[in-house]
Design an enzyme around this catalytic site. Sequence first.
Site, PDB file in Angstrom:
ATOM      1  N   ASP A 158      -6.426  -7.097  -2.552  1.00  0.00           N
ATOM      2  CA  ASP A 158      -5.756  -6.564  -1.734  1.00  0.00           C
ATOM      3  C   ASP A 158      -6.782  -5.258  -0.901  1.00  0.00           C
ATOM      4  O   ASP A 158      -8.114  -5.675  -1.488  1.00  0.00           O
ATOM      5  CB  ASP A 158      -4.594  -5.843  -1.559  1.00  0.00           C
ATOM      6  CG  ASP A 158      -4.044  -5.614  -0.838  1.00  0.00           C
ATOM      7  OD1 ASP A 158      -3.615  -5.050   0.395  1.00  0.00           O
ATOM      8  OD2 ASP A 158      -2.927  -6.280  -0.836  1.00  0.00           O
ATOM      9  N   HIS A 232      -4.957  -7.822   4.496  1.00  0.00           N
ATOM     10  CA  HIS A 232      -5.058  -6.995   3.573  1.00  0.00           C
ATOM     11  C   HIS A 232      -6.571  -7.461   2.863  1.00  0.00           C
ATOM     12  O   HIS A 232      -6.602  -7.618   1.413  1.00  0.00           O
ATOM     13  CB  HIS A 232      -4.234  -7.572   2.000  1.00  0.00           C
ATOM     14  CG  HIS A 232      -2.845  -6.814   2.477  1.00  0.00           C
ATOM     15  ND1 HIS A 232      -2.751  -5.629   2.309  1.00  0.00           N
ATOM     16  CD2 HIS A 232      -1.626  -7.317   4.020  1.00  0.00           C
ATOM     17  CE1 HIS A 232      -0.944  -5.843   2.630  1.00  0.00           C
ATOM     18  NE2 HIS A 232      -1.104  -6.649   3.589  1.00  0.00           N
ATOM     19  N   GLU A 299       1.034  -9.281   6.834  1.00  0.00           N
ATOM     20  CA  GLU A 299       0.700  -8.237   7.708  1.00  0.00           C
ATOM     21  C   GLU A 299      -1.075  -7.785   8.423  1.00  0.00           C
ATOM     22  O   GLU A 299      -1.338  -7.183   7.975  1.00  0.00           O
ATOM     23  CB  GLU A 299       0.547  -7.110   7.118  1.00  0.00           C
ATOM     24  CG  GLU A 299       2.541  -6.444   6.381  1.00  0.00           C
ATOM     25  CD  GLU A 299       2.170  -5.555   5.179  1.00  0.00           C
ATOM     26  OE1 GLU A 299       3.086  -4.655   5.537  1.00  0.00           O
ATOM     27  OE2 GLU A 299       1.994  -5.353   4.969  1.00  0.00           O
TER      28      GLU A 299
HETATM   29  C1  TNX Z   1       4.473  -5.194   2.124  1.00  0.00           C
HETATM   30  S1  TNX Z   1       5.471  -7.651   0.943  1.00  0.00           S
HETATM   31  C2  TNX Z   1       2.949  -6.095   1.638  1.00  0.00           C
HETATM   32  C3  TNX Z   1       2.223  -5.723   0.968  1.00  0.00           C
HETATM   33  C4  TNX Z   1       3.386  -4.334   0.179  1.00  0.00           C
HETATM   34  C5  TNX Z   1       4.520  -3.937   0.323  1.00  0.00           C
HETATM   35  C6  TNX Z   1       5.452  -1.866  -0.021  1.00  0.00           C
HETATM   36  C7  TNX Z   1       4.125  -7.954   1.384  1.00  0.00           C
HETATM   37  C8  TNX Z   1       3.893  -9.162   2.023  1.00  0.00           C
HETATM   38  N1  TNX Z   1       3.207  -7.027   2.027  1.00  0.00           N
HETATM   39  O1  TNX Z   1       1.530  -5.439   1.139  1.00  0.00           O
HETATM   40  O2  TNX Z   1       2.181  -3.816  -1.037  1.00  0.00           O
HETATM   41  O3  TNX Z   1       5.243  -3.626   1.664  1.00  0.00           O
HETATM   42  O4  TNX Z   1       4.170  -1.579   0.958  1.00  0.00           O
END
Ligand code: TNX
Length: 585
Positions: A158, A232, A299
């Site tokens: 990440d 990420h 994301e």
């Molecule tokens: C979103 S859940 C994310 C994570 C974070 C989480 C909590 C997901 C697929 N992506 O990268 O850790 O929210 O903040």
Amino acid sequence: MVTLNDSKFMLNKGTTIQHSKSLRNEAKLLSDKIFEWTNLKLDIEENTQPSDGNIFIELTKSKNKKESYDLQSNSKRIIIRSNSKAGVFYANQSLLQLISVDQPYLINGITISDTPKYAWRGLMLDASRHFQTLEEVKDFIDLMSHYKFNRFHWHLTDDQGWRVEIKALPKLTEIGAYRVPREGIWWYRPGPTEGEAATYGGFYTQAQIKEVVAYAAARHIQVIPEIDVPGHSLALLTAYPELGTTGGPYQVNPGSQFFNVIENTVDPSNPKVYEYLDLILKEVADLFPCEYIHVGGDEATKKYWKADAGIQAFMKTNKINDEKELQSYFIKRMETILSKYGKKLIGWDEILEGGLAETATVMSWRGKDGGIAAAKQNRKVIMSPAPEYYLDVLQGDPSIEPATYSMSRLTDTYHFDATLPDNLDQSLLLGLQGNLWTEEVPNQRHAQYMTWPRAFAISESAWNGEGKNWPDFINRVEDHFDRLDKMDINYAKAIYDPAISITQDSTGTSFIELKHEVDGLKTYYTFDDTEPDDHYPLYTKRLQVPLGAYAIRLRTYRDGEPIGRLTYTEIHRIGKGKRIPANQE
Ligand code: TNX
């Protein structure tokens, strides 16, 4: 199905674990755990016939569903049967759970026939935001297996650190595994200062990864690695800035806000990106024997792709209409790489946007919607919805819990209905998973605190096809609190604190309401800023907020003893969620 009988089996020094030839591993693990619980070192022996005074575990040829098992105990014998080693292992866990904390030698008479509802019963651990040692990872897996989970999803990369050694690309761990040290609330952490040394972090060598995979396999858990791309990816970009859109330099993120703020996407128009990811996924595929590899996909901001002329030209040439399709193009290339190495792709539900790759399995995190959409396209689904299956969110009132961004109390996690709508093919739902993201989980005691008891509720939903029974569940949760105490594992006792809410009537008068998750609790409260005990007013119905009151203090009792935490809640914050540092408000 569970039936109790009045008899009791007595464990003693002479008790032997008799097992079918191929069950040596399961017998040995059982013997080791019985030793931890009772201090009795039971012999194990290969045998095909049960005899009195012993525990007999047998692999049968029944046509039962895979992983199901039968367990019988009476005053003479304990007999465990299953057609799979995994089923035997789960029966052994049930047997261990029958050992009473107070009288460890006595095992209650019982008959159990159990079958998991879902084949995928997972927990995810985020090793990037905070790093767990090898021992901590193994302990997490061991406890998961005790509660009959069978998939360990390991979030290994990440923005905050790259955690898996890749021999072809050594900078990933030399550089990408470390960030500058920061404490305090995530998201508001200052980034690295000029020349500051990146000292927090760590990674797993390939030998260590193999050790974890074998450790998990012995406990009937598959390890599914996640390499999170194309977003990420800041740790990857810090190590190899040529893969990003802006050229860098980049720095591993110590917990500062990232989305649309710090560039962390790889450049999908750059052939080098695919070359490097091929090298990475090849080694990852070799390390993890499981069927699937998770490539993230969540994301990924489109901001930097939109702003990059080269990427826009690439899209034109390749007839890619928008950035969502570009992400989909990228994920499909990951699918091609993985299939070369004999693996199937899983991704977070964003991989649906812009067109789902043909063989992809979707892990639904933004509620159930992504899972439902994927099932409509006849794709396999794993439900791990936020917030109910998110083990990093609050489980009690924000005024007393460590700060985080959302909430799911044990009741919410337990009652969540993860099934697909009736008109869809239910067999597409592989199963359920709880996710422990670790932005706000800096150490292992807290990882335990966030995981238990909510992971009980997820395991229960993944095993129990016969419906839910909250009072019965809570009784068992409390029994397991005693067991976790004995195992020296931390867990949240938030069920003993009331949920606090506030409403206003049409005249603008405010009322505070308290709700208990567990029966038989009494909460005493005060608005006068002194510390309440059971001589203070008892909460019986919603409270009108007295004029001038700034905060409510409360404490919950059971049977005359305090059981909840002493709670101080500022009235203007009730219902507002996360506690935010004063300088950020
Ligand atoms: C979103 S859940 C994310 C994570 C974070 C989480 C909590 C997901 C697929 N992506 O990268 O850790 O929210 O903040």
